[in-house]
Design an enzyme around this catalytic site. Structure first.
Site, mmCIF file in Angstrom:
data_model
loop_
_atom_site.group_PDB
_atom_site.id
_atom_site.type_symbol
_atom_site.label_atom_id
_atom_site.label_comp_id
_atom_site.label_asym_id
_atom_site.label_seq_id
_atom_site.Cartn_x
_atom_site.Cartn_y
_atom_site.Cartn_z
ATOM 1 N N GLU A 18 0.889 -1.094 -0.027
ATOM 2 C CA GLU A 18 -0.024 -0.033 -0.074
ATOM 3 C C GLU A 18 0.723 1.350 0.062
ATOM 4 O O GLU A 18 0.493 2.285 0.408
ATOM 5 C CB GLU A 18 -0.827 0.008 1.262
ATOM 6 C CG GLU A 18 -1.953 -1.140 1.195
ATOM 7 C CD GLU A 18 -2.754 -1.067 2.327
ATOM 8 O OE1 GLU A 18 -3.600 -0.309 2.479
ATOM 9 O OE2 GLU A 18 -2.491 -2.128 3.216
ATOM 10 N N SER A 27 -6.455 -2.042 2.127
ATOM 11 C CA SER A 27 -6.926 -1.604 0.794
ATOM 12 C C SER A 27 -7.366 -2.723 -0.405
ATOM 13 O O SER A 27 -7.472 -2.360 -1.445
ATOM 14 C CB SER A 27 -5.805 -0.903 -0.093
ATOM 15 O OG SER A 27 -5.405 0.333 0.683
ATOM 16 N N TYR A 35 -10.110 2.716 -5.865
ATOM 17 C CA TYR A 35 -8.740 3.521 -6.438
ATOM 18 C C TYR A 35 -8.986 4.191 -7.657
ATOM 19 O O TYR A 35 -8.335 5.030 -7.901
ATOM 20 C CB TYR A 35 -7.429 3.207 -6.166
ATOM 21 C CG TYR A 35 -7.173 3.032 -4.495
ATOM 22 C CD1 TYR A 35 -7.204 4.175 -3.546
ATOM 23 C CD2 TYR A 35 -7.203 1.751 -4.085
ATOM 24 C CE1 TYR A 35 -7.049 4.067 -2.413
ATOM 25 C CE2 TYR A 35 -6.787 1.552 -2.639
ATOM 26 C CZ TYR A 35 -6.869 2.591 -1.724
ATOM 27 O OH TYR A 35 -6.809 2.507 -0.517
ATOM 28 N N ARG A 46 -11.624 3.737 11.286
ATOM 29 C CA ARG A 46 -12.830 3.524 10.321
ATOM 30 C C ARG A 46 -13.293 2.115 10.414
ATOM 31 O O ARG A 46 -12.474 1.212 10.209
ATOM 32 C CB ARG A 46 -12.461 3.858 8.904
ATOM 33 C CG ARG A 46 -13.633 4.405 8.122
ATOM 34 C CD ARG A 46 -13.321 4.321 6.520
ATOM 35 N NE ARG A 46 -12.930 3.154 5.983
ATOM 36 C CZ ARG A 46 -11.990 2.680 5.331
ATOM 37 N NH1 ARG A 46 -11.065 3.426 5.377
ATOM 38 N NH2 ARG A 46 -12.103 1.654 4.910
ATOM 39 N N ASP A 98 -15.679 -0.695 8.877
ATOM 40 C CA ASP A 98 -16.549 -0.927 7.638
ATOM 41 C C ASP A 98 -17.653 -2.197 8.173
ATOM 42 O O ASP A 98 -17.451 -2.801 8.814
ATOM 43 C CB ASP A 98 -15.481 -1.560 6.782
ATOM 44 C CG ASP A 98 -14.422 -0.816 6.251
ATOM 45 O OD1 ASP A 98 -14.735 0.565 6.378
ATOM 46 O OD2 ASP A 98 -13.535 -1.022 5.691
ATOM 47 N N GLU A 152 -14.584 -5.036 9.623
ATOM 48 C CA GLU A 152 -13.271 -4.841 10.077
ATOM 49 C C GLU A 152 -12.835 -3.382 10.566
ATOM 50 O O GLU A 152 -13.732 -2.586 10.361
ATOM 51 C CB GLU A 152 -12.093 -5.127 9.181
ATOM 52 C CG GLU A 152 -11.980 -4.056 7.940
ATOM 53 C CD GLU A 152 -11.112 -4.481 6.791
ATOM 54 O OE1 GLU A 152 -9.800 -4.224 7.068
ATOM 55 O OE2 GLU A 152 -11.348 -4.765 5.718
ATOM 56 N N ASN A 196 -10.047 -0.366 10.510
ATOM 57 C CA ASN A 196 -9.052 0.302 9.944
ATOM 58 C C ASN A 196 -8.367 1.241 11.071
ATOM 59 O O ASN A 196 -9.026 2.273 11.068
ATOM 60 C CB ASN A 196 -9.260 1.091 8.637
ATOM 61 C CG ASN A 196 -9.766 0.035 7.592
ATOM 62 O OD1 ASN A 196 -9.299 -0.536 6.713
ATOM 63 N ND2 ASN A 196 -11.277 -0.114 7.645
ATOM 64 N N GLY A 238 -7.370 5.670 5.054
ATOM 65 C CA GLY A 238 -6.720 6.702 4.349
ATOM 66 C C GLY A 238 -6.945 7.992 4.191
ATOM 67 O O GLY A 238 -7.995 8.504 4.937
#
Length: 303
Positions: free
Chosen positions: A17, A145, A200, A239, A241, A254, A256, A260
């Site tokens: 990443e 990612s 992305y 964050r 999800d 999960e 994070n 990002g």
């Protein structure tokens, strides 16, 4: 300004990443400069300790993604150096990066997570456990990612399996900023599956911010996200999800630990909905490093 100390924005690293991290780090560095901070960008490699000393950094702003950056490794190094850093600590990062451990911890706490099982490389030819059937989502236990994520289907049932895989439900995410849940964001990939390309590639996904949900479900998702954040012992920005099934039931996918932070990432998107500029969001994350610095300070009256 919260501090006049020199801030090194750590970015790049050695994980898959790296390029995303460079984008996050450059955006963070630019925001700190616009706010008037003494900040410098620093690409992380094996010489990172010498580089930190060379530039006389006093605080580290972590903008690293993936193994080595959000798994507790760089955090542990900074703890040894006694250099305050942003975000979650060693244990929280290590837990969040290991999706199997995170899932086990949340299951133990009776939080809603999808059914699943773990397979090692040696076990790849074993039959499915009882109660599981295709299609299945396979995801590396310690990547981010959406790297390495695939959908496994039977060849003869490709069309039906594809349809079923793309009908898993709604994809939602809730960012936490200093123990405060931000608005829910819904992710709507045009392909039907939120993989690396959907994440992305410009225009490959649509984002609904805030998500069109009932107030009850919004509060439920925000409450669950904050609970996960606290259960893992996180701080700063994270964050969480989620997936909603066809009946509208949320399942935690999960957390994070270092979300990002490019100008178009989900965390800044949620902050913007909460009427917080990118620069103010970065400054709020910086506060987590200063909190850690205060905790490390010796008590008054002691040398």
């Amino acid at each position: 300004m919260l501090t006049t100390k020199r801030i090194a924005v750590l970015m790049g690293g050695l994980s898959a990443e790296r390029e995303i991290s460079l984008r996050s780090g450059r955006a963070v560095w630019a925001a700190l400069i616009r706010k008037g901070y003494d900040a410098i960008p620093l690409e992380v490699d094996a010489s990172v300790v010498a580089r930190l000393r060379e530039v006389r950094a006093q605080i580290a702003f972590i903008a690293l993604h993936g193994p080595g950056g959000e798994d507790g490794t760089i955090q542990g190094m900074l703890e040894v150096l006694r250099m305050p850093y942003t975000g979650s600590g060693v244990q929280a990062c290590a837990l969040a990066m290991d999706k199997a451990m995170t899932k086990a911890l949340l299951e133990h706490g009776d939080l809603p997570v999808p059914r699943g099982f773990v397979r090692t490389l040696r076990e790849r030819r074993r039959t499915l456990p009882s109660g599981f059937k295709f299609p299945l989502v396979v995801k590396p236990v310690s990547q981010g990612s959406t790297l390495g994520i695939t959908i496994i289907r039977k060849r003869r049932d490709l069309r039906a399996a594809l349809q079923a895989a793309f009908a898993y439900g709604r994809e939602l995410t809730v960012a936490i900023l200093n123990d405060r849940p931000l608005p829910v964001v819904e992710i709507i990939p045009k392909s039907g599956f939120y993989d690396f390309g959907s994440k992305y590639t410009p225009g490959a996904s649509h984002y609904q911010a805030p998500a069109k949900l009932s107030s009850r479900l919004t509060k439920q998702l925000q409450g669950l996200a904050l609970e996960v954040h606290r259960r893992l012992g996180c701080r700063g920005a994270t964050r969480v999800d989620f997936r909603l099934d066809k009946r509208g039931r949320p399942f935690i996918l999960e957390l994070n630990a270092v979300p990002g932070m490019t100008e178009t990432s989900l965390l800044p998107m949620a902050a913007k909905v909460a009427r917080q500029s990118y620069e103010d969001m970065v400054e709020a994350i910086l506060a987590s490093a200063l909190q850690r610095e205060a905790e490390w300070a010796p008590p008054r009256g002691r040398a």
